[in-house]
Structures are given as C-alpha cells and as structure tokens.
Design an enzyme around this catalytic site. Structure first.
Site, PDB file in Angstrom:
ATOM      1  CG  ASP A 449      -1.838  -1.020   1.131  1.00 50.83           C
ATOM      2  OD1 ASP A 449      -2.383  -1.441   0.028  1.00 50.83           O
ATOM      3  OD2 ASP A 449      -2.412  -1.366   2.405  1.00 50.83           O
ATOM      4  CG  ASP A 747      -4.667  -0.106   5.495  1.00 49.64           C
ATOM      5  OD1 ASP A 747      -5.409  -0.735   4.641  1.00 49.64           O
ATOM      6  OD2 ASP A 747      -4.227   0.872   5.273  1.00 49.64           O
ATOM      7  CG  ASP A 751      -6.440  -4.188   2.014  1.00 54.25           C
ATOM      8  OD1 ASP A 751      -6.976  -4.011   0.783  1.00 54.25           O
ATOM      9  OD2 ASP A 751      -6.124  -3.239   2.639  1.00 54.25           O
TER      10      ASP A 751
END
Length: 1017
Positions: A449, A747, A751
């Site tokens: 990310d 997070d 996901d």
C-alpha cells in the site's frame, strides 16, 4: 397481629438497651471501653430495626408525587449502578429485548450504568476500579499452558529412548550381578544418566520455546479499542474495557465485549465466529440492538455500551474451553520431518547391519575381551555373559539410530523461529503464523500500500480551492463556509475534543479524517459540537473503497423534510463527475460548463503531481426523505489537497529489496498522478519505468483485461492507482500463477481476501482493522515499509540458519554412521560407545542448534537472489561442503581406528578415546565452517554472536570433563598434552579444508530435486 408483633419487638429492644446501659456500672474500668463500643453497635442495629418497622406500617407516610422506600435487608454491591450483573449478562446472551425496554431502552440502560452515550464514563477517582470489582475485568480464563512435566513425558515417548532405557536396565542388572554394585553399575548407569540428560535438555528447550510462543500469543491478542471517557475519544487496551464503557466501532473492528447499540448508521456485524452463520446481521435501535464479544463489524459505524466483560460474555465462556495450539507445523518443519524420516530409515538399516555383524562375530568366537580371550566359548560361556554381551550390542545399534536420526532439525527450526520472532518484535514485526517467518525468505514480489506504509500517514491540508479560486477561508462567503461546516462535521467518523479553554484540540479518526477536521476547525473556525447539535442525520452512506466516497443526508432540527441537504465527500475526480454546478468564492452557484470541468481536472492533476491526495466536497438540496442519497446534479463546494510525505528511509528500503531481487509493486486508491509522484519519490518507479506506459495503470483497466492479458502484463506493472481490494486480489492471483512467492500489505477489512491469498500477508498494526490483522501472517507494528524490508531480511535469515544447521548435522550423521559400520564389519566392535554417541547427539541436537539458529541477519543476505518456490532445501553448495568435511572426518578416524595403536603406541582404550575426542572436536571446529555456506571468512561478525562463542566454550569444557574426569562414566582414558594436541590439530584442519572447498565451483543444476518448495495450501 402484625401490630402486636411490632410492638413486642420495640419493647424488647428498649429493655435490651436499658440492660446494656446498666452494665458499665458493674464492670471494671479496663472493660468499660469495650462495653461502650458494644452498646453503640447494639443501638445502631436497634434504631435501624425501628426505622424498618416504622416504614412498613401502612398509612404512616402519605403518598406524594415522589417518594423513596429503602429496603435495608437487600443491599448489593452493584446497587450503585441500579442494575445487577446477572441481569446484564442475561440481557445480551438471550437477546432479551423485553428486559431492555423495561430498563428504558439503550439510553435507560446507559443511565443505569452511570454512563453517558456522548461523554462516556467519568474516570475521576476509583470509578474504573469500582466497575472492574463489581462486574469483572475483560480477560478470559484459558486452558493452562503445557508444563515442563508434559514435555518430559513427551520426550520419554520416543521409541529409541525407551529401548535405550531397557538396555540400560538390563546392562545395570547384569553388571551388578557380575561385578557387584560398586563396580557393576557403571555401564548401565552411564547410559541411564546420558539418556536422562538428553531428555532433560530436550524437554527444557521445548518448554522454553512453548513459553515464548505463549507470550507472543498474549501480545497478539492485546488489541487497541476506541472508547469515549470524560467526553474524550481515546484508545485503550481491550483488557481495560469495563462495563459502562462507550465503545466506538468502525468497519473491521472486533467487538471487544457484550453490549447494546446506542447510536450509529448501517451497522452490520459478522457473527460467524459465534453462530457459524455467514450472513451479516444488521444492528439498529429499532431492531436487533445486541452485540456479541468476538464478532466483527462488517459495515457501517456506531457506538455500543458495554454490558458484560471477560468471562461473563458468551465469547469468554467459549474461549475458556479452548486451548491454544502451539504445535503449529510450518511447511519447512514438514519437509524436515520427511528428511528426518528418510535419514532415519538409512540409520535403521545401518544399525541393523551393525547388530547383525556384531552378533555373527560374537557367536562365531571372533571377538575378544580386553585380556585377549575369546568372549564366546560355546557351552562354557555363562548365559548371563551372553545376555549382557547381546544387550551391549543392541545398545550400540540403538545408539547408532539415535545419532543417525537428525532429531535436531525440527528443534533447530523451533529455536530459529522462536529467536527470530522475539527479535522481530523489537524490529516492529509481530509474527502471527510461524510459517510466515520462513516463507518471507522466499518472497519474489511485495505488493505494498501507499498510505502509512510508504508515507508517514501524518496528513495535513496544504492546498484548497473554493470554486476555481485558490485562497484562504477569509475570502469565502459565510454561506459556503457554513456548507463546509455541515459537510465536514456531519459526514465523518472522526471527532473533535477540547478539554477546557486554552488547551489544544484533539482529533480522532483516520489520518485523512483528522487532517480534514483539523483544517475545518483551525481554518474555517468550525464548531463541531454546535453543528451536530443543530442538525439531525437522516441517512448515511459510509465510505466505500470501490466508490471512494461517503455521503450523508441531513436536516436542521425542528425543520420539515423540504430542507434536507445531501453532502458528499471523496476522491476529487469521483465527486467532480457527480457535479453539474459549482459554488464560487462568493457563494454563487454557477453552471459547470465543459471548460470549467477541464479546469477543475487540471487543478486536481496539478495537486496530484505534488504528491497531494485530492478530496472534493459537494452538496445538493434534497426534498425527498428517502434512504437513497442523491448522486447526480450536485454542486461542487471545493477541493482540498492533503500532503502525506514519504517516510524517511523508505527509498533506501525499496532499493534494498530491489537489489535483493524482490520486485516492489505499489497498489493504492489514490489517483494515477498522485500515485506516480509518490512512486518516483520512493524509488519504485525509475526513469526507465516512467517511459514505459505499462508500468503505471489504473485498477479498472487491469480489471477489464482478459486473464491472458493480465498474466502477460502483470510483471511489468509497478504502480496500480485507483485500485480496489478486488484488483489487489486479482494481481496476487496472477503473480502466484506465474510462480512468484507474493507478500502483500493491507490494512482494511476488504484487504482480507488478498492477505489470505498471498503467500505472506502483512497487515498494519496502527491503521489495520482487526479483520485485516486476523487474515494476515505478520503484523507490521509501525506501518513502515522499512519494517517490511526487515521482515524480508529475517525471513532469509531463518532459512539460511536452518540450512547451516542441516549442513552441520548431516556431516556428523554421515561420519558417525560410516565409522561405526566399517569398524563393526571389520573389527567386530564399535569405537564410539552408547554414552559417547549420546553425548555427540546432545552436542549436535541442542547446543549446535542453539549456536547456529541464533545467528542474526546480515546485509549479505540481501545481496542474494530470492530462494523462490522451487528451490531445493539442500543446495549443491551444501552438498559440496558437508561431503568434503564428512570425507575428511571418516578418513582420519578410520586411520585412527585401524592404525591408531601402532602410530601412537597406545592401548585399545586410549585409541578409542582418541577417536571419540577427535570426532567431537571436529564437530566443534566444523561449527565455525557452518556459520557461512559460501563465504570463506567464517569468523566475520563472530564477536556479535556471544551465544555462539559461549556454546563453543561450554562444549569444549564439557568435553575435557568427559575425557579427563568422567572416564568411568564415558568409558574413556585420560589423554596427555601431546595426545590432546594431536586431536586439536586434526580437528583444526577442517578450517583450511573448508576454505579450499569453498573455492570449488558447483554446477547450477541441482544434485537432487526431491526436496522442493510447494505452494502453500
């Protein structure tokens, strides 16, 4: 009748008082003080009793609008809270809606618990401790961990250990019978002591590792929870939750205790952990209001009042009957078990052949005792002597099996994993699944990310545009500012707190929410509480990672539905597409022409090129009171740019990973311009990549490719912008299909599928939801990509340390098997006794594993290519090293076996001691060689590993004690300095041999290919 009884009780009390008052006159001074105290106590009880009787008399108190009757006979500790523990426990467990209504609904329940839905618990004084004492703490009673005795029993379940104990018992019995207790206990007793020593060391080692894993398990269960106390939103440990706490819940959060819903919107809960049902349950004030501990928030947001904690919850009672499984077996441990089994079969065959040869030679009369006489003389040999001789042969054969089976391999893995997990915690990485430690060393791709991982996650609004003008809030009309106040205050999951005048504001929520709230309060002078008090929320659409926006339908209090207003907030280009008009700085609503739209797009692109996250605000009046928020023909209020700078050191970490042959891919929800700018700043995109049109693309484009196109292009993609969690999952699947070992960071709750699909799932400890953490293998505690790079290094270190130990132990196995087999076949005896072989086994399995398993990662590990999914466990380099050392040891020891007596002019027993001593010292020196599989300098960094040095010193000291002071126990003879010098010289020769051997090149094609990585199931 009732009146008479009451009068009688009063008379009785009166007489009792009179008698007590007269008593002090008849007592001595020393007893008067005690008697007066008794009188006071008696009087107090009497007065209370009188009051009780008076209250019960009918008609004594005339009815009024409000009165209170106190029943002094029924006082409980939780009367302070106007509700008892049993009622609270029953409330949620049985979903007792009728009882909840009788208490006045959620608000009445909160009042009964002396709490407040908006302000929470008042923390002053001992209020928290009082609640903990009354209702219990939020901890669970688990099944006790396994004690030391359990591991001792497990060690004794080993068949070879049991056979050795049987042999020791027989040897002890025959020895005492033949030589008496004083001299006859040595052979059998020595085996007993050696076996118990091996068992003790093994049990203590396993016990300590189990304790270590238990500690890590407790740390992983200590999650952080958002609560409101004293009107301030704060983060506390789940173990500190008490009854009455107001808990803030968002998507992905774990419900920390049983409770009732008090406010929120569209809250859906995943209760599968409790009920097994996969369907999400809606929680609201009008329907189901109950929340269970251990469940997960699937959608929406809200607040709950805690009613039961710890063992009083349904989850707590269920968890108390579940024991933690610390016997998780990693893929590498499974492979090592197969390797151990294969080598064990070879050892079993050799041991059987040795036993067969020894028996044949004994019964054919070719073996002789120390005096040179034949050990077996047919019928003249006593049966006790025959049995004793056979027992010794069986013990020798079984001991060969003990040494041949590399039982230290699983122990080495356990030690390495335990040590690495402990050290990784200090490096901000908490391992949840053991297999992740070793698998991370094989990673070929890391999908990361952006926000919080590559960047600091310390966001601040730096640019803002009202209409087509960039400026300050002071130049904007009051109407536009008021609309911004509504759009920010009512459309957020964050909060603002200010304890008293003069103190700074405290903002809570996600980093993006905090940045927006901070800007609105400080720049636009927004009073959040005032805005919330003046408006009602009609309907909310929470932030959606697919649509990248959130909205709210609201109205002013006391006003009809004709004045409803819809406010939207989200990704600038997404909100822009929903608008047909815009507000200029003066508050005038203008039509958005095509030229205006192009101008807004340029504004967004220019901010994105500066690595800013662009957020737009829009609104529209909506006269219809429906749940579907208006999504078109909105008016654009303005656009803000939020700066989130790159983390210091992240570029170096990215470069280290790339240098190690690991490809870094950035997957973000930001627009393509922001994503490109950040990727360049972090070093993910090189100048060459910027020229490649396929290096950066949007998630929608990748999603719309065919599967064949995705597989063909995925390796060239470096940045995927405006991506959804589904896009991330698609990329992971494609990379795995191409044979990559994939690590993924995540997070959010959405996901979870990608984290589970990846070979290694890495969740974020600060911003990560509990759902994401539970789906991951490793939690990055500081949300920093540099920690991801550190995990990669540790993963390689784990794999490398295990390979070192495999090389070291297999060298010993091969040498010991060959020496004993050749000696048994040729001479009819084995030079290494049962006790000596058990001592060697102890050195290898425990001390050797401890020494080599605790090597720290070096930068050299990041200079190698990834191990990959199909790499063999034992490489060509390892075969080269171990075969060279084993061949040297076998050659030297066989020379000592057959020519030792004549070369050194010593007795048979001294010769065997020389063989034993040389063999052990060879392993000590070879441990240094095993420190590096490829590097010639095996002493590099030695001073940093004090444990290794300590183990070497301890091993040498114990070997000296074994040879010089425990000769009866170890069946050895003392050696002089010259003989010690010869042993050390022979053993030390392994260093130059290792140095020379590492100069010999090995082919790239592997000698064996049956030990390969398999895909993780």
């Amino acid at each position: 009748m009732r009146r008479n009884v009451s009068d009688h009780a009063e008379k009785k009390d009166k007489v009792g008082v009179e008698v007590l008052l007269e008593l002090p006159k008849t007592l001595s001074k020393s007893n008067k003080k005690w008697q007066l105290a008794l009188i006071k106590l008696y009087c107090s009880r009497t007065l209370l009793n009188c009051a009780k009787h008076a209250i019960r008399k009918p008609g004594l108190f005339p009815r009024s609008l409000s009165y209170t009757a106190i029943d002094l006979d029924h006082h409980h500790g939780d009367d302070h809270f106007k509700i008892d523990t049993e009622t609270l426990n029953d409330l949620v467990k049985n979903k007792n809606q009728e009882k909840l209504e009788s208490l006045g609904g959620p608000n009445g329940l909160v009042s009964a618990l002396k709490s407040n839905t908006r302000l929470g618990i008042n923390e002053e004084g001992d209020e928290i401790q009082r609640r903990r004492s009354t209702f219990g703490s939020n901890t669970y009673t688990r099944q006790p961990s396994k004690g030391l005795f359990h591991f001792v029993v497990e060690a004794f379940k080993d068949l070879t250990i049991l056979i050795l104990l049987g042999c020791a018992t027989l040897s002890l019995g025959f020895g005492i019978k033949e030589h008496g207790l004083k001299e006859g206990w040595y052979d059998g007793g020595s085996i007993f002591v050696a076996v118990f020593l091996v068992v003790a060391v093994s049990a203590v080692s396993n016990f300590r590792q189990n304790r270590q894993f238990d500690k890590l398990s407790k740390v992983s269960s200590n999650i952080k929870i958002d609560v409101v106390r004293n009107g301030r939103r704060q983060e506390i440990s789940i173990f500190d939750i008490v009854v009455g706490d107001i808990v803030c819940l968002n998507i992905g959060d774990q419900v920390p205790a049983d409770g009732v819903f008090v406010e929120g919107h569209l809250l859906h809960v995943d209760e599968s952990s409790m009920t097994g049902e996969s369907d999400h349950v809606e929680v609201s004030l009008t329907g189901n209001t109950f929340l269970f501990s251990g469940t997960k928030i699937a959608d929406g947001f809200g607040k709950m009042a805690v009613t039961s904690v710890g063992m009083n919850t349904a989850w707590g009672q269920m968890m108390s009957h579940i024991s933690r499984d610390t016997n998780e077996q990693t893929p590498l441990q499974s492979r090592l078990d197969k390797l151990t089994s294969s080598i064990g079969k070879v050892g079993l065959l050799v041991a059987f052949l040795v036993l067969l040869v020894l028996l044949i030679r004994y019964f054919t009369g070719t073996t002789k005792d120390e005096s040179g006489n034949r050990e077996y003389n047919g019928k003249t040999t006593k049966s006790d002597e025959i049995v004793n001789a056979v027992v010794k042969m069986v013990a020798a054969a079984v001991t060969i099996i003990v040494v041949a089976i590399p039982e230290g391999l699983p122990l080495a893995v356990t030690l390495t994993l335990a040590y690495s997990m402990k050290r990784m915690m200090k490096d901000n990485a908490m391992v949840r699944k053991l297999s992740a430690c070793e698998t991370m060393g094989s990673a070929t791709v890391i999908c990361t990310d952006k926000t919080g991982t590559l960047t600091l996650n310390q966001m601040k609004v730096t640019d803002f545009w009202f209409g087509l003008e960039s400026g300050k809030a002071s130049s904007v009309s009051q109407r536009v500012v008021e609309l911004f106040h509504q759009g920010v205050a009512m459309n957020t999951t964050g909060s603002v707190f200010k304890a008293k005048a003069g103190t700074e504001y405290e903002f809570s929520g996600s980093p993006t929410e905090k940045a927006i709230l901070s800007w609105a309060v400080e720049e636009l002078e927004m009073g959040m509480e005032k805005v919330i008090e003046e408006h009602d929320v009609v309907h909310v659409e929470g932030f959606n990672s697919e649509k990248k926006r959130s909205g709210v339908l609201m109205k002013k209090k006391g006003v009809n539905t004709e004045n409803n207003v819809v406010h939207w907030k989200g990704a600038a280009e997404k909100i822009l597409a929903m608008c047909s008009t815009f507000c200029d700085g003066s508050g005038v609503v203008r039509e958005m022409k095509e030229d205006d739209k192009i101008q807004f797009e340029k504004i967004i692109q220019s901010m994105a090129a500066k690595s800013l996250r662009c957020i737009a605000f829009a609104y529209s009046e909506d006269n219809e009171d429906n749940k579907k928020l208006k999504e078109e023909k909105l008016s654009l209020l303005g656009i803000i740019g939020i700066k989130d700078p790159c983390r210091p050191g992240v570029k170096k970490a990215v470069e280290d990973c790339q240098f190690a042959g690991v490809n870094i891919k950035m997957i973000t929800g930001d627009n393509i311009f922001t994503a490109r700018a950040i990727a360049v700043e972090c070093g993910i995109l090189t100048p060459e990549d910027e020229m490649n049109s396929e290096a950066v693309l949007e998630g929608e484009k990748f999603r719309n490719y065919t599967q064949e196109e995705r597989l063909e292009k995925v390796e060239r993609i470096k940045v995927m912008a405006r991506s959804s969690p589904f896009d991330k999952l698609l990329m992971v699947k494609c990379l795995k299909e191409l044979g990559h070992v994939v690590a993924v960071t995540g997070d959010g709750t959405n996901d979870a599928p990608a984290l589970k699909e990846a070979d290694i799932g890495l969740s974020m400890g600060i911003q990560g939801t509990e759902v994401a953490k539970e789906s991951s293998d490793i939690v990055i505690l500081d949300d920093n990509f540099a920690s991801v790079a550190t995990v990669l290094k540790w993963g390689r270190c784990v794999y490398n340390n295990i390979q070192k130990f495999i090389q070291f132990q297999l060298t010993v196995n091969v040498a010991a098997l060959v020496i004993n087999f050749v000696a048994a076949v040729s001479a009819g005896d084995v030079p290494l006794t049962a006790v000596q072989l058990l001592w060697v086994n102890l050195i290898m399995d425990t001390l050797g594993a401890l020494a080599l398993a605790t090597e720290k990662p070096t930068n050299d590990l990041m200079k190698k290519k990834p191990i990959g999914r199909v790499a063999p466990l034992i490489t060509n380099i390892m075969w080269r090293n171990l075969l060279a050392q084993a061949f040297y040891q076998i050659s030297v020891l066989l020379v000592l076996q057959f020519r030792g007596r004549s070369i050194f002019n010593v007795t048979e027993k001294v010769k065997n001691t020389l063989i034993f001593n040389t063999f052990v010292l060879c392993q000590v020196f070879n441990e240094f060689n095993a420190r590096s599989l490829e590097k010639k300098n095996v002493f590099k960094g030695l001073h940093k590993n004090r444990l290794f040095i300590g183990i070497i010193v301890v091993t040498v000291v114990l070997q000296v004690v074994m040879v010089e002071f425990l000769k009866r126990f170890a069946d050895t003879e003392r050696l002089n300095l010259g003989q010690w010098g010869v042993c050390i010289a022979i053993a030390a020769a392994s260093w130059p041999i290792g140095w020379l051997v590492k100069s010999v090149p090995v082919p790239e094609r592997h000698f064996f290919s049956y030990l390969k990585w398999k895909k993780r199931s």
